[in-house]
Design an enzyme around this catalytic site. Structure first.
Site, short mmCIF file in Angstrom:
data_model
loop_
_atom_site.label_atom_id
_atom_site.label_comp_id
_atom_site.label_asym_id
_atom_site.label_seq_id
_atom_site.Cartn_x
_atom_site.Cartn_y
_atom_site.Cartn_z
N HIS A 266 50.37 52.58 34.91
CA HIS A 266 50.91 51.24 34.68
C HIS A 266 52.20 51.36 33.88
O HIS A 266 52.27 52.11 32.91
CB HIS A 266 49.91 50.36 33.94
CG HIS A 266 50.23 48.90 34.02
ND1 HIS A 266 51.26 48.34 33.30
CD2 HIS A 266 49.69 47.90 34.75
CE1 HIS A 266 51.31 47.04 33.59
NE2 HIS A 266 50.38 46.75 34.47
N HIS B 299 46.38 54.33 34.70
CA HIS B 299 45.81 53.00 34.87
C HIS B 299 44.74 52.93 35.95
O HIS B 299 43.69 52.34 35.75
CB HIS B 299 46.94 52.01 35.19
CG HIS B 299 46.51 50.59 35.30
ND1 HIS B 299 45.83 49.95 34.28
CD2 HIS B 299 46.67 49.66 36.29
CE1 HIS B 299 45.60 48.69 34.63
NE2 HIS B 299 46.07 48.49 35.85
N SER C 287 43.05 45.39 43.17
CA SER C 287 41.84 46.13 42.78
C SER C 287 40.64 45.22 42.59
O SER C 287 39.53 45.53 43.06
CB SER C 287 42.10 46.95 41.51
OG SER C 287 42.54 46.12 40.46
N SER D 132 36.30 48.31 33.07
CA SER D 132 37.69 47.91 33.32
C SER D 132 37.85 46.46 33.74
O SER D 132 38.86 45.84 33.46
CB SER D 132 38.30 48.83 34.39
OG SER D 132 38.38 50.15 33.94
N GLU E 32 36.67 51.23 42.14
CA GLU E 32 37.63 52.30 41.87
C GLU E 32 37.07 53.68 42.17
O GLU E 32 37.83 54.61 42.45
CB GLU E 32 38.11 52.22 40.42
CG GLU E 32 39.31 53.10 40.14
CD GLU E 32 39.87 52.93 38.74
OE1 GLU E 32 40.79 53.69 38.37
OE2 GLU E 32 39.39 52.04 38.00
N GLY F 74 45.14 39.38 37.79
CA GLY F 74 44.48 38.40 38.63
C GLY F 74 43.96 39.00 39.91
O GLY F 74 43.78 40.20 40.03
N GLU G 248 53.43 39.19 41.29
CA GLU G 248 53.58 40.44 40.57
C GLU G 248 54.42 41.40 41.41
O GLU G 248 54.81 41.09 42.55
CB GLU G 248 52.22 41.04 40.22
CG GLU G 248 51.41 40.16 39.28
CD GLU G 248 50.11 40.77 38.83
OE1 GLU G 248 49.92 41.99 39.01
OE2 GLU G 248 49.26 40.04 38.31
N ARG H 293 54.90 50.00 41.31
CA ARG H 293 54.56 50.50 39.98
C ARG H 293 54.99 51.95 39.75
O ARG H 293 55.44 52.30 38.66
CB ARG H 293 53.05 50.40 39.75
CG ARG H 293 52.59 49.00 39.44
CD ARG H 293 51.10 48.94 39.23
NE ARG H 293 50.71 47.62 38.75
CZ ARG H 293 49.45 47.24 38.56
NH1 ARG H 293 48.47 48.09 38.81
NH2 ARG H 293 49.17 46.04 38.12
N ALA I 116 32.91 45.18 41.32
CA ALA I 116 32.33 45.77 42.53
C ALA I 116 30.82 45.89 42.41
O ALA I 116 30.07 45.51 43.32
CB ALA I 116 32.96 47.13 42.81
N ARG J 205 48.70 51.67 44.58
CA ARG J 205 48.02 50.38 44.68
C ARG J 205 48.97 49.22 44.44
O ARG J 205 49.73 49.21 43.48
CB ARG J 205 46.87 50.31 43.68
CG ARG J 205 46.14 48.97 43.67
CD ARG J 205 44.94 48.99 42.75
NE ARG J 205 45.30 49.10 41.36
CZ ARG J 205 45.59 48.07 40.57
NH1 ARG J 205 45.60 46.84 41.06
NH2 ARG J 205 45.86 48.27 39.29
#
Length: 506
Positions: free
Chosen positions: A224, A328, A368, A38, A352, A45, A110, A268, A11, A363
């Site tokens: 996570h 996470h 992210s 991070s 974040e 990905g 995912e 998650r 970012a 999320r």
């Protein structure tokens, strides 16, 4: 214009590059070195590349579903509409995403994605590839880089943010600017177990809180599901389960189907709670079984994970490996509009540290990095534009009861805070535990001296964000997404939408 960007993940780097390319004078400040943080650790990905049977609309629907209905539709719409352009930009800046034999982008899937739409680089080294390419791009420009500098304060002049104060070693300095873009990341080191790098101490959120910026949804902390339960925290990418690996209990049973029809590919928060409960019931970690993928696939698709697991004594092509959840990602943060503006004129927030509204209560995997790229570019484009008022979620000041145990709180240490948050403000929460946590943190805050060193500033920031997080978790009495109250009347109770945190005593 003179622009300060604080933070050097995807970012911050994206914002700095776009601001520079728009003709602004840019200074990029980072707490550690360029490449720390991070982004470089991200394995999975970037979501947003759509095959023939997929679309931005379906990506948006999956994002909204994962967010438990609390995602902002407008923010999600921006994310998915601009994702392909930002992925193309990353490729143009030198990110070598993995390709199929015919040269097309190789797409992975995912958890909670209905389609394979995630691009990755080096198998499981996507973040490292992105970080390296963007840092190289910054180095080729006239952007000024200031490393090993901790943000301690925002400078406000006539109601607008016009600079920052920094701590470098023992030296305090000021930098003045027309705009400040926060990209300082999350607060993973609130918790005893986290995937986050050591610098994730909530600095940007804490500074924003002290200055009066609106902050929201701090109760939504994503854990996570799969961290290698041996040695220092090491993330086992969700993409491993996306490729077909399964979660097993002691009896070799795929227990996650007991709580969700999607099993290992459920959102998650659901998978993390299922793992935590099963591990507690059997007294040892659950197992991740990737043997069906074969040694060659594991080594080529996940080379980093393959190397680290072998270094720690596991041959995951022949045996399941023990895994456990860890803190996470923080879905909440400094409230922004769709261009990164905060409620303080002159202050932007991206990545974040920001609460854009994209993630809601949980999320979606691989959103992210995409969010950092999309909103980093949008914030840079908004610099110099007329400042528009930012709608802050409805707020309230809660007066929570004091737990008598807080008067006998242990001496403060960062480790004690992290264990308290893990035990009481973690995967499973209830009122008594949250009251105890908030009361203890308040006692610790009252005992702290004025910080002077980097560590002392970080501890003060962690305590401020911890109190705000526990307070927000107390306010939200219903379970929703990553926020799970074991004492809620019903996990399906109507959620509180878009409530921000106002900290009343610290």
């Amino acid at each position: 214009m003179n622009v300060l960007v604080v933070g050097s993940g995807i970012a911050g780097l994206t914002a700095a590059l776009h601001a520079h390319e728009a003709g602004h004078a840019v200074t990029l400040i980072t707490k550690g070195s360029l490449g720390d943080g991070s982004t470089g650790l991200a394995q999975g990905g970037v979501a947003g590349s759509y095959g023939s049977d997929d679309s931005a609309q379906q990506h948006a629907a999956d994002t909204m579903d994962a967010g438990a209905g609390l995602s902002d539709p407008a923010a999600v719409g921006v994310l998915v509409a601009e994702g392909a352009e930002r992925i193309a930009e990353l490729i143009g800046r030198g990110v070598g995403f993995d390709r199929t034999p015919d040269g097309a982008l190789q797409l992975g899937r995912e958890a909670a994605h209905r389609h394979a739409r995630i691009v990755h680089a080096g198998g499981d080294a996507t973040g490292a590839a992105i970080s390296a390419a963007l840092i190289a791009a910054v180095r080729r420009t006239a952007i000024t880089v200031v490393e090993r500098a901790l943000l301690t304060e925002l400078i406000v002049v006539e109601g607008a943010v016009r600079g920052i104060r920094l701590l470098r070693g023992a030296e305090v300095s000021e930098l003045h600017a027309d705009a400040v873009i926060l990209a300082t990341g999350g607060a993973g080191h609130l918790y005893a177990h986290t995937t986050n790098p050591i610098g994730a101490t909530g600095d940007g959120i804490a500074v924003a809180l002290r200055t009066g910026a609106a902050v929201a949804d701090l109760e939504f902390v994503q854990f996570h599901p799969t961290i290698l339960a041996s040695g220092p925290a090491f993330l086992i990418s969700e993409a491993v389960r996306g490729e077909g690996a399964t979660l097993l209990d002691d009896a070799g049973r795929r227990f996650t189907f007991d709580t969700h029809p999607d099993g290992e590919l459920a959102p998650r928060d659901v998978v993390s709670r299922a793992i935590a409960r099963q591990a507690a019931a059997q007294g040892r970690p659950v197992l991740l079984d990737g043997r069906m993928l074969g040694a060659e696939t594991l080594a080529t698709r996940f080379p980093t994970i393959d190397r680290v697991t072998r270094e720690r004594g596991f041959d995951w092509s022949r045996e399941p490996i023990p895994v456990t959840p860890a803190a996470h990602y923080l879905m909440g943060g400094v409230v922004t509009d769709l261009d990164g503006r905060t409620t303080l004129p002159g202050l932007f927030a991206v990545g974040e540290v920001a609460r854009t509204g994209v993630h809601g209560a949980n999320r979606l995997a691989s959103n992210s990095l995409l969010e950092g790229a999309v909103f980093g570019a949008r914030a840079a484009a908004a610099v110099g534009m007329p400042w528009l008022p930012v709608h802050a979620p409805s707020t309230r000041t809660s007066v929570h009861p004091v737990d008598d145990r807080s008067f006998h709180a242990p001496a403060f240490s960062r480790a004690a805070l992290q264990q308290l948050m893990w035990d009481e403000v973690g995967l499973l929460r209830n009122r008594d535990g949250l009251v105890h946590a908030l009361s203890t943190v308040r006692t610790w805050v009252a005992s702290l001296a004025t910080p002077t060193t980097t560590t002392e500033h970080e501890d003060a920031n962690l305590l401020l964000v911890a109190a705000a997080t526990a307070s927000a978790a107390l306010d939200r009495t219903a379970s929703v997404g990553a926020h799970y109250r074991t004492d809620a009347a019903s996990a399906d109770a109507a959620p509180i939408r878009h409530r921000s945190t106002i900290l009343e005593t610290v």
